[in-house]
Write a protein that holds these residues in place. Structure first.
Motif, PDB file in Angstrom:
ATOM      1  N   LEU A  55       0.800  -1.136  -0.204  1.00 16.10           N
ATOM      2  CA  LEU A  55       0.076  -0.185  -0.240  1.00 16.10           C
ATOM      3  C   LEU A  55       0.925   1.196  -0.038  1.00 16.10           C
ATOM      4  O   LEU A  55       0.386   2.359  -0.712  1.00 16.10           O
ATOM      5  CB  LEU A  55      -1.116  -0.090   1.110  1.00 16.10           C
ATOM      6  N   GLY A  56       1.884   1.104   0.702  1.00 12.69           N
ATOM      7  CA  GLY A  56       2.819   2.385   1.034  1.00 12.69           C
ATOM      8  C   GLY A  56       3.559   2.614  -0.385  1.00 12.69           C
ATOM      9  O   GLY A  56       3.519   3.949  -0.962  1.00 12.69           O
ATOM     10  N   LEU A  57       3.916   1.681  -0.991  1.00 16.32           N
ATOM     11  CA  LEU A  57       4.641   1.811  -2.288  1.00 16.32           C
ATOM     12  C   LEU A  57       3.705   2.180  -3.439  1.00 16.32           C
ATOM     13  O   LEU A  57       4.003   3.239  -4.336  1.00 16.32           O
ATOM     14  CB  LEU A  57       5.513   0.745  -2.696  1.00 16.32           C
ATOM     15  N   MET A  58       2.444   1.711  -3.363  1.00 15.89           N
ATOM     16  CA  MET A  58       1.304   2.102  -4.122  1.00 15.89           C
ATOM     17  C   MET A  58       1.190   3.735  -4.077  1.00 15.89           C
ATOM     18  O   MET A  58       1.101   4.408  -5.069  1.00 15.89           O
ATOM     19  CB  MET A  58       0.328   1.360  -4.225  1.00 15.89           C
ATOM     20  N   MET A  59       0.945   4.340  -2.854  1.00 22.53           N
ATOM     21  CA  MET A  59       0.782   5.645  -2.286  1.00 22.53           C
ATOM     22  C   MET A  59       1.901   6.387  -3.233  1.00 22.53           C
ATOM     23  O   MET A  59       1.531   7.488  -3.641  1.00 22.53           O
ATOM     24  CB  MET A  59       0.584   5.707  -1.121  1.00 22.53           C
ATOM     25  N   ALA A  60       3.022   5.899  -2.883  1.00 25.92           N
ATOM     26  CA  ALA A  60       4.370   6.624  -3.277  1.00 25.92           C
ATOM     27  C   ALA A  60       4.371   6.854  -4.624  1.00 25.92           C
ATOM     28  O   ALA A  60       4.464   7.860  -5.501  1.00 25.92           O
ATOM     29  CB  ALA A  60       5.440   6.106  -2.798  1.00 25.92           C
ATOM     30  N   THR A  61       3.899   5.749  -5.624  1.00 22.43           N
ATOM     31  CA  THR A  61       4.002   5.709  -6.960  1.00 22.43           C
ATOM     32  C   THR A  61       2.800   6.750  -7.626  1.00 22.43           C
ATOM     33  O   THR A  61       2.909   7.464  -8.382  1.00 22.43           O
ATOM     34  CB  THR A  61       3.534   4.387  -7.547  1.00 22.43           C
ATOM     35  N   ALA A  62       1.745   6.635  -6.836  1.00 22.60           N
ATOM     36  CA  ALA A  62       0.533   7.525  -7.256  1.00 22.60           C
ATOM     37  C   ALA A  62       0.867   8.982  -7.031  1.00 22.60           C
ATOM     38  O   ALA A  62       0.434   9.592  -7.690  1.00 22.60           O
ATOM     39  CB  ALA A  62      -0.798   7.065  -6.443  1.00 22.60           C
ATOM     40  N   ALA A  63       1.656   9.310  -5.884  1.00 22.56           N
ATOM     41  CA  ALA A  63       1.980  10.496  -5.724  1.00 22.56           C
ATOM     42  C   ALA A  63       2.974  11.245  -6.404  1.00 22.56           C
ATOM     43  O   ALA A  63       2.921  12.301  -7.238  1.00 22.56           O
ATOM     44  CB  ALA A  63       2.592  10.740  -4.081  1.00 22.56           C
ATOM     45  N   LEU A  64       3.957  10.453  -7.003  1.00 19.79           N
ATOM     46  CA  LEU A  64       4.750  10.765  -8.057  1.00 19.79           C
ATOM     47  C   LEU A  64       4.301  11.058  -9.633  1.00 19.79           C
ATOM     48  O   LEU A  64       4.680  11.618 -10.086  1.00 19.79           O
ATOM     49  CB  LEU A  64       6.050   9.719  -7.905  1.00 19.79           C
ATOM     50  N   GLY A  65       3.268  10.004  -9.636  1.00 13.64           N
ATOM     51  CA  GLY A  65       2.679  10.180 -10.857  1.00 13.64           C
ATOM     52  C   GLY A  65       1.837  11.255 -11.329  1.00 13.64           C
ATOM     53  O   GLY A  65       1.479  11.468 -12.652  1.00 13.64           O
ATOM     54  N   MET A  66       1.513  11.784 -10.091  1.00  9.59           N
ATOM     55  CA  MET A  66       0.955  13.093 -10.426  1.00  9.59           C
ATOM     56  C   MET A  66       1.511  14.289 -10.969  1.00  9.59           C
ATOM     57  O   MET A  66       1.295  15.085 -11.890  1.00  9.59           O
ATOM     58  CB  MET A  66       0.052  13.767  -9.067  1.00  9.59           C
ATOM     59  N   TRP A  67       2.832  14.032 -10.804  1.00 11.31           N
ATOM     60  CA  TRP A  67       3.819  15.181 -11.262  1.00 11.31           C
ATOM     61  C   TRP A  67       4.789  14.745 -12.435  1.00 11.31           C
ATOM     62  O   TRP A  67       5.425  15.587 -12.852  1.00 11.31           O
ATOM     63  CB  TRP A  67       4.748  15.634 -10.076  1.00 11.31           C
ATOM     64  N   VAL A  68       4.943  13.430 -12.433  1.00  9.36           N
ATOM     65  CA  VAL A  68       5.704  13.014 -13.598  1.00  9.36           C
ATOM     66  C   VAL A  68       5.056  11.995 -14.415  1.00  9.36           C
ATOM     67  O   VAL A  68       3.822  11.570 -13.901  1.00  9.36           O
ATOM     68  CB  VAL A  68       6.904  12.239 -12.740  1.00  9.36           C
ATOM     69  N   SER A  69       5.341  11.825 -15.650  1.00  7.86           N
ATOM     70  CA  SER A  69       4.689  10.626 -16.504  1.00  7.86           C
ATOM     71  C   SER A  69       4.823   9.099 -15.858  1.00  7.86           C
ATOM     72  O   SER A  69       5.667   8.896 -15.112  1.00  7.86           O
ATOM     73  CB  SER A  69       5.411  10.604 -17.914  1.00  7.86           C
ATOM     74  N   ASN A  70       3.477   8.865 -15.960  1.00  9.96           N
ATOM     75  CA  ASN A  70       3.132   7.390 -15.114  1.00  9.96           C
ATOM     76  C   ASN A  70       4.289   6.399 -15.781  1.00  9.96           C
ATOM     77  O   ASN A  70       4.734   5.434 -14.813  1.00  9.96           O
ATOM     78  CB  ASN A  70       1.823   7.028 -15.230  1.00  9.96           C
ATOM     79  N   THR A  71       4.775   6.337 -16.999  1.00  9.41           N
ATOM     80  CA  THR A  71       5.800   5.595 -17.420  1.00  9.41           C
ATOM     81  C   THR A  71       6.947   5.775 -16.727  1.00  9.41           C
ATOM     82  O   THR A  71       7.601   4.771 -16.187  1.00  9.41           O
ATOM     83  CB  THR A  71       6.025   5.647 -18.939  1.00  9.41           C
ATOM     84  N   ALA A  72       7.409   7.037 -16.617  1.00  8.97           N
ATOM     85  CA  ALA A  72       8.647   7.386 -16.034  1.00  8.97           C
ATOM     86  C   ALA A  72       8.535   6.997 -14.435  1.00  8.97           C
ATOM     87  O   ALA A  72       9.347   6.385 -13.895  1.00  8.97           O
ATOM     88  CB  ALA A  72       9.103   8.883 -16.157  1.00  8.97           C
ATOM     89  N   THR A  73       7.431   7.254 -13.920  1.00  9.87           N
ATOM     90  CA  THR A  73       7.307   6.885 -12.512  1.00  9.87           C
ATOM     91  C   THR A  73       7.363   5.619 -12.232  1.00  9.87           C
ATOM     92  O   THR A  73       7.986   4.994 -11.199  1.00  9.87           O
ATOM     93  CB  THR A  73       5.832   7.353 -12.177  1.00  9.87           C
ATOM     94  N   ALA A  74       6.941   4.683 -12.926  1.00  7.89           N
ATOM     95  CA  ALA A  74       6.835   3.104 -12.776  1.00  7.89           C
ATOM     96  C   ALA A  74       8.431   2.833 -12.787  1.00  7.89           C
ATOM     97  O   ALA A  74       9.200   1.936 -12.308  1.00  7.89           O
ATOM     98  CB  ALA A  74       6.183   2.315 -13.803  1.00  7.89           C
ATOM     99  N   LEU A  75       9.357   3.297 -13.716  1.00 12.34           N
ATOM    100  CA  LEU A  75      10.523   2.943 -14.281  1.00 12.34           C
ATOM    101  C   LEU A  75      11.445   3.520 -12.877  1.00 12.34           C
ATOM    102  O   LEU A  75      12.292   2.733 -12.615  1.00 12.34           O
ATOM    103  CB  LEU A  75      11.129   3.775 -15.377  1.00 12.34           C
ATOM    104  N   MET A  76      11.170   4.451 -12.351  1.00 15.92           N
ATOM    105  CA  MET A  76      11.678   5.268 -11.222  1.00 15.92           C
ATOM    106  C   MET A  76      11.670   4.070  -9.879  1.00 15.92           C
ATOM    107  O   MET A  76      12.354   3.973  -9.232  1.00 15.92           O
ATOM    108  CB  MET A  76      11.349   6.537 -10.600  1.00 15.92           C
TER     109      MET A  76
END
Length: 198
Positions: free
Chosen positions: A100-121
């Motif tokens: 859940l925590g990593l999903m929340m972090a991914t969703a938070a970063l995905g708001m500001w960066v491309s979702n593809t780049a977020t997944a790669l990070m």
């Protein structure tokens, strides 16, 4: 090409073929390939220089560029790692809570960066949390936890595409289309509205 085709269409088709060939073969550096229309169209008097240069200065292009620069800065300074660790510390260390925590972090970063780049990070973090083994390799002896982390990151990155305009490149192009053809002005956080507009 058909004889009745206008000269502007012929020149445009030739530029497309030239750029496609240079892009695929990388005969010249990609920035040089990107500048071909800026030279070819005014030289052949198909389009004036100011009209061609205006396409390079589109606000949509700068929005994409800003998203990419933001992603590079986040990755360079390990901000994605800090956000993920902070959220994991807040939600706890049980496997379900870590997911859940990593999903929340991914969703938070995905708001500001491309979702593809977020997944790669986030993939390096998932590999560390999964024991440092390759979770995609069937012979690596990986756990179900590592697979769950990978799937959770993929889902969170995909769902974050609806958060804002820059969360997905498709959102940016839809906003540009709406501004040019319909005249609608879309706010930064109206990604959800864009997703369900059509």
């Amino acid at each position: 090409m058909p004889d009745e085709l206008a000269i502007a269409a012929r020149v445009t088709a030739a530029v497309v073929v030239l750029m496609g060939t240079w892009w695929v073969t990388e005969a010249v550096p990609l920035p040089v390939t990107a500048m071909v229309p800026l030279i070819a169209f005014p030289a052949t008097q198909v389009f004036p220089l100011d009209e061609v240069a205006g396409s390079y200065a589109s606000e949509i292009i700068f929005l994409l560029l800003g998203g990419f620069l933001l992603a590079l800065g986040i990755q360079r300074w390990n901000l994605h790692r800090r956000i993920a660790i902070l959220i994991v510390l807040v939600v706890g260390t049980k496997p379900s809570r870590m997911i859940l925590g990593l999903m929340m972090a991914t969703a938070a970063l995905g708001m500001w960066v491309s979702n593809t780049a977020t997944a790669l990070m986030m993939i390096p973090l998932v590999r560390e949390e999964g024991g440092g083994r390759d979770v995609g390799d069937a012979d690596s002896g990986h756990s179900q936890f590592g697979i769950g982390l990978m799937i959770a990151i993929a889902y969170a990155a995909t769902l974050s595409a609806c958060d804002s305009i820059i969360a997905s490149p498709g959102n940016i192009f839809v906003v540009g289309y709406l501004q040019e053809t319909v005249g609608d002005q879309v706010g930064f956080y109206c990604g959800c509205c864009l997703a369900f507009r059509f």
